[in-house]
Design a protein around this motif. Structure first.
Motif, short mmCIF file in Angstrom:
data_model
loop_
_atom_site.label_atom_id
_atom_site.label_comp_id
_atom_site.label_asym_id
_atom_site.label_seq_id
_atom_site.Cartn_x
_atom_site.Cartn_y
_atom_site.Cartn_z
N ASN A 86 1.67 -5.40 -7.76
CA ASN A 86 2.07 -5.00 -6.41
C ASN A 86 3.59 -5.01 -6.22
OD1 ASN A 86 -0.62 -4.86 -5.81
ND2 ASN A 86 -0.66 -6.67 -4.49
N GLY A 87 4.31 -5.47 -7.23
CA GLY A 87 5.76 -5.54 -7.09
C GLY A 87 6.20 -6.50 -6.01
N GLY A 88 5.41 -7.53 -5.78
CA GLY A 88 5.76 -8.54 -4.78
C GLY A 88 5.26 -8.22 -3.38
N GLU A 89 4.68 -7.04 -3.19
CA GLU A 89 4.16 -6.66 -1.88
C GLU A 89 2.71 -7.15 -1.73
OE1 GLU A 89 5.85 -5.09 0.55
OE2 GLU A 89 7.63 -5.27 -0.74
N PRO A 90 2.24 -7.35 -0.51
CA PRO A 90 0.84 -7.80 -0.33
C PRO A 90 -0.16 -6.71 -0.68
CG PRO A 90 1.84 -7.29 1.80
CD PRO A 90 2.95 -7.23 0.78
#
Length: 294
Positions: free
Chosen positions: A24-28
């Motif tokens: 997610n690349g750090g996204e939720p």
């Protein structure tokens, strides 16, 4: 946990969480194959459909939801006190302390719930009070469970539930079960304190009254400043619970004064006067009376 919950909430390992975060690349996470996991666990959707006001007055929602929040706190506190009772019955004082401390914090949250009704004047309450009929917090079965656990017993107070067989049976069973304070007194006897036999064999349906022998036990316990005095820690935890519960009862009195003065209660009682009299019933009485001799 229900079957629906066990199938909807899938356990996730730390490795899976890390892999998902990397993808997610750090996204939720915003896409799920089924029901949102948070709702599957918390049942938020269900909770928010449980409010059904009986009037068009916008303030009634506060009254209704705060009442429901308090019911949840009653149940949560009972859960912790039952846990503590089981530990004390097995002489596990240290293990009983965490649920007792959690119970005190839950009672603190219960007290904070009153803030949500501080805006309500008699005029505000009167706009929807008649719609409640004879409904009253006096009729809360879970509050009765909490009182019974704390040692405040009155068989007459379960009479309103006689037509609700399951609830009535649960309250009857709770009355016939030793309270948290009964378990504490029994623990003191097993620890070598001079506890009269009549206190150990008395009718558990009876409300506990302060006894000089139990007072003397607590004087001795608080006179021991040793680092391994777990009984003193137990006394401190119980005192915190008694204080928070006493604060809740006092906040109830103030809320009634603010919203209806000395009017007759919705459930048929004398309202304010009845609540004030009920506060004379002390939780864990010897913990307080013993302080005079400390």
């Amino acid at each position: 946990m229900t079957v629906e919950q066990t199938t909807a909430v899938r356990p996730v390992t730390p490795q899976e969480r890390a892999a998902r975060a990397a993808r997610n690349g750090g996204e939720p996470t915003l896409e799920f194959a089924d029901r949102v996991p948070y709702d599957a666990y918390v049942r938020a959707g269900t909770l928010h459909r449980l409010q059904e006001p009986l009037s068009d007055d916008p303030g009634e929602m506060s009254f209704l939801m705060v009442s429901q929040i308090m019911e949840l706190y009653f149940g949560l506190t009972c859960h912790e006190l039952r846990h503590a009772k089981r530990e004390l019955r097995e002489d596990r004082i240290w293990e009983a302390l965490p649920p007792l401390r959690r119970a005190a914090l839950h009672l603190e949250g219960l007290n904070a719930a009153w803030h949500g009704l501080r805006w309500m004047s008699p005029a505000d309450f009167n706009r929807f009070r008649d719609r409640l009929g004879e409904g009253s917090g006096f009729q809360s079965a879970m509050y009765r469970q909490l009182e019974f656990l704390l040692g405040l017993r009155d068989r007459a107070l379960i009479r309103p539930f006689r037509r609700q067989t399951e609830v009535y049976d649960e309250l009857t069973a709770a009355l016939a079960t030793p309270s948290l304070w009964d378990e504490v007194v029994a623990l003191l006897a097993r620890k070598g304190f001079d506890v009269p036999d009549e206190l150990l064999s008395r009718d558990v349906n009876a409300e506990h009254e302060a006894h000089p022998a139990i007072e003397a036990a607590w004087v001795r316990i608080y006179g021991d400043n040793g680092p391994d005095n777990h009984l003193r820690l137990l006394g401190d935890a119980l005192t915190e619970i008694a204080e928070e519960f006493g604060d809740w009862r006092w906040n109830h009195v103030k809320a009634v004064q603010r919203t209806m003065g000395a009017k007759v209660g919705s459930g048929g009682s004398a309202g304010l006067a009845w609540l004030q009299r009920s506060m004379a019933r002390v939780v864990f009485p010897e913990l307080w009376s013993a302080r005079t001799a400390m």
